[in-house]
Design a protein around this motif. Structure first.
Motif, mmCIF file in Angstrom:
data_model
loop_
_atom_site.group_PDB
_atom_site.id
_atom_site.type_symbol
_atom_site.label_atom_id
_atom_site.label_comp_id
_atom_site.label_asym_id
_atom_site.label_seq_id
_atom_site.Cartn_x
_atom_site.Cartn_y
_atom_site.Cartn_z
ATOM 1 N N ARG C 62 81.989 -15.924 -51.775
ATOM 2 C CA ARG C 62 82.554 -16.372 -50.508
ATOM 3 C C ARG C 62 82.546 -15.243 -49.495
ATOM 4 N NH1 ARG C 62 87.920 -15.868 -48.993
ATOM 5 N NH2 ARG C 62 88.329 -16.963 -47.055
ATOM 6 N N LEU C 73 76.113 -13.129 -36.470
ATOM 7 C CA LEU C 73 76.767 -13.113 -35.157
ATOM 8 C C LEU C 73 76.550 -11.782 -34.456
ATOM 9 C CD1 LEU C 73 80.130 -14.947 -35.824
ATOM 10 C CD2 LEU C 73 78.250 -15.702 -34.404
ATOM 11 N N LEU C 76 73.139 -11.809 -33.055
ATOM 12 C CA LEU C 76 73.066 -12.636 -31.851
ATOM 13 C C LEU C 76 73.609 -11.890 -30.642
ATOM 14 C CD1 LEU C 76 72.538 -15.464 -30.667
ATOM 15 C CD2 LEU C 76 74.843 -16.049 -31.309
ATOM 16 N N VAL C 80 71.351 -10.737 -27.301
ATOM 17 C CA VAL C 80 71.543 -11.208 -25.926
ATOM 18 C C VAL C 80 71.941 -10.069 -25.013
ATOM 19 C CG1 VAL C 80 72.809 -12.792 -24.496
ATOM 20 C CG2 VAL C 80 72.101 -13.489 -26.741
ATOM 21 N N HIS C 83 68.945 -8.009 -24.202
ATOM 22 C CA HIS C 83 68.077 -8.690 -23.245
ATOM 23 C C HIS C 83 68.628 -8.583 -21.838
ATOM 24 C CE1 HIS C 83 65.399 -11.659 -21.549
ATOM 25 N NE2 HIS C 83 66.433 -12.353 -21.130
ATOM 26 N N LEU C 84 69.955 -8.789 -21.697
ATOM 27 C CA LEU C 84 70.548 -8.738 -20.364
ATOM 28 C C LEU C 84 70.446 -7.340 -19.769
ATOM 29 C CD1 LEU C 84 73.683 -10.969 -20.885
ATOM 30 C CD2 LEU C 84 71.721 -11.457 -19.473
ATOM 31 N N ARG C 87 66.842 -6.630 -18.807
ATOM 32 C CA ARG C 87 66.460 -7.394 -17.622
ATOM 33 C C ARG C 87 66.995 -6.749 -16.353
ATOM 34 N NH1 ARG C 87 65.367 -13.130 -16.867
ATOM 35 N NH2 ARG C 87 66.207 -13.599 -14.816
ATOM 36 N N GLN C 91 65.023 -4.928 -13.250
ATOM 37 C CA GLN C 91 65.186 -5.295 -11.845
ATOM 38 C C GLN C 91 65.512 -4.097 -10.987
ATOM 39 O OE1 GLN C 91 68.256 -8.169 -11.957
ATOM 40 N NE2 GLN C 91 66.899 -9.878 -12.387
#
Lengths: 312, 102, 99
Positions: C62, C73, C76, C80, C83-84, C87, C91
């Motif tokens: 368990r 998690l 994940l 993200v 990536h942000l 990005r 810019q």
């Protein structure tokens, strides 16, 4: 021996991070150092056998406070037309250093005296351990929070509500357009992240709530995790500020206080003192109401708005 | 007094001193708020260390009090941040003594 | 020390090594993109090794399942946010200096 090494590493880390917070080159790095300080503090709580505090410090102390500080930094930074100063201009070092040293010495001597005193025979903590079965929960911190020291928790909710009311009054006098909204363009990965993380934060919040009775957890940690999901929604533009507080929001904001007070007054006609719990179901009911209130209050404090609505 | 308790006591004292130093010499209000939060965290650490968290069964009363304290600290910080934004909006500066005034 | 503890310790130590490697990359690499590269790759692998070591140490399926979810998690979140950041950094750089 290994435990002592870990304690020493945590202690050195905490002190170094505190130094970086006050001596950071700019405010942004100072805020980041403070967030990491909160995270290492939660390790210290774990070492000091306080897992509830470790959860709360990570969620509230580092997470929510960090988000609040960063969003305020951004608002202040954007409102400021000119470049912000570094802010390290010292007021007379001869004044500040001795004061700081005296303060540190005060705390150290206070703690040393308190730790070397002979132990009291019947402290409040031991009484709490002995009478814990009366509360029906096996987590002693929850028993103390909602049973033996329920007044403190009730008034703590009042403080949280008062903070939001004060922030709302202050924010309502701002010039329109003074608060920049979140700058969001549609980034592909964010939608996927939200669809996974927001339901998980709801699940974890509810789990922490119900686990608070027998394991580390409780309404505050759960409320902070739920608020973190709400903050994510605000940051990614799924929730926007509204100009008015809707009826549902008003109800949820005072739900914690209202349910707590009503349950506390329930036992009065039967001759029990106020805030005596009629049963363990009362604790779970109150904690659910607290979770909802705390989450909404924290999200509204973050958004600095009277209310929220789904963005079109 | 065990070694763990000594370590955390000294840490709490050091962080409190650092917070006082930061509060006194910071010009920007955000830095002052950070320093106040540092001081609060140090006092929480002191409370739990005094509560015998380093040895034996943990005392739940100071833990509950520090939990309350953490929530109150975030409430006070949030209100102070709202005041800071209002100050910035009203006076155009987020320092207490803007250099033009001197 | 039996086999379970040895394996757990080995996994935990190698996880720590990868974290140190990622931090060295964060401190030593010249620009945002290479730092992100070092950080996310090394940290995700390090997290996997640490979760694996903890799962072996606890020995319960368990807990192993929960640690796997924690790693996913963490993966994940790292993906993200990487990536942000990338990005935004893209810019903010001049078009001529883009890698």
């Amino acid at each position: 021996m290994i435990a002592l090494t870990i304690d020493a590493i945590i202690a050195i880390g905490i002190v170094w991070l505190a130094l970086q917070t006050v001596r950071g080159a700019n405010v942004f790095s100072a805020i980041i150092m403070f967030i990491v300080f909160g995270l290492i503090m939660s390790l210290a709580w774990a070492r000091l056998h306080a897992p509830d505090l470790a959860l709360a410090e990570a969620a509230i102390g580092a997470g929510i406070t960090g988000a609040l500080l960063l969003v305020t930094w951004r608002r202040v930074h954007v409102l400021e037309g000119r470049t912000p100063q570094v802010g390290m201009a010292a007021r007379s070092l001869w004044l500040t250093l001795p004061t700081a040293l005296a303060a540190a010495l005060l705390i150290a001597s206070l703690g040393w005296v308190a730790l070397t005193l002979p132990a009291e025979p019947a402290t409040a903590g031991e009484l709490a351990w002995q009478r814990l079965p009366e509360m029906g929960v096996s987590n002693p911190v929850t028993g103390v929070l909602l049973g033996f020291r329920a007044y403190d928790t009730l008034l703590e909710m009042a403080v949280l509500l008062a903070a939001w009311l004060g922030a709302r009054v202050v924010a309502s006098e701002l010039r329109p357009g003074a608060l920049p909204g979140p700058a969001h363009e549609e980034v592909p990965l964010v939608g996927a992240l939200l669809s996974l993380v927001v339901p998980i934060s709801l699940l974890v919040a509810v789990y922490l709530l119900q686990a608070g009775g027998s394991a580390p957890g409780g309404a505050f940690q759960g409320g902070a995790v739920l608020a973190a999901g709400g903050v994510l929604l605000c940051l990614t533009g799924r929730l926007e500020s509204a100009d008015q507080t809707s009826l549902i929001e008003r109800i949820v904001l005072i739900l914690g206080l209202a349910v707590f007070s009503s349950v506390g007054l329930m036992m009065l006609p039967l001759g029990e003192p106020m805030l005596a719990m009629p049963g363990v179901w009362a604790i779970y009911l109150i904690e659910t109401a607290l979770l909802l209130s705390i989450a909404l209050t924290l999200v509204l404090l973050f958004a600095a708005a009277p209310g929220l609505r789904r963005s079109s | 007094m065990s070694a763990t308790a000594t370590i955390y006591l000294l840490t709490a004292a050091a962080v409190f001193g650092i917070g006082v130093y930061g509060l006194l010499q910071a010009r920007q209000i955000l830095r002052q708020l950070l320093a106040i939060n540092l001081m609060g965290g140090a006092i929480f650490l002191l409370l739990i260390t005094l509560g015998g968290g380093a040895e034996g069964p943990p005392d739940p009363v100071p833990q509950a009090m520090v939990l309350t304290g953490i929530v109150i600290a975030v409430s006070a910080t949030a209100f102070a941040l709202a005041l800071l934004v209002k100050l910035q909006d009203a006076t155009g500066s987020s320092d207490l003594d803007p250099p033009d005034a001197e | 020390m039996n086999l379970q503890e040895v394996v757990a310790t080995a996994l935990l130590l190698s996880g720590c090594f990868f974290y140190i490697a990622g931090t060295v990359g964060l401190l030593r690499f010249p620009d945002v993109f290479s730092r992100l590269h070092a950080l996310t790759k090394a940290d995700n692998l390090g997290l996997l090794l640490i979760c694996g070591g903890l799962a072996v140490q606890q020995g319960s399926p368990r807990i192993a399942g929960l640690l796997l979810v924690i790693w996913l998690l963490g993966l994940l979140a790292a993906t993200v946010s990487c990536h942000l950041i990338a990005r935004r950094a893209l810019q903010m750089t001049d078009p001529e200096q883009r890698p």
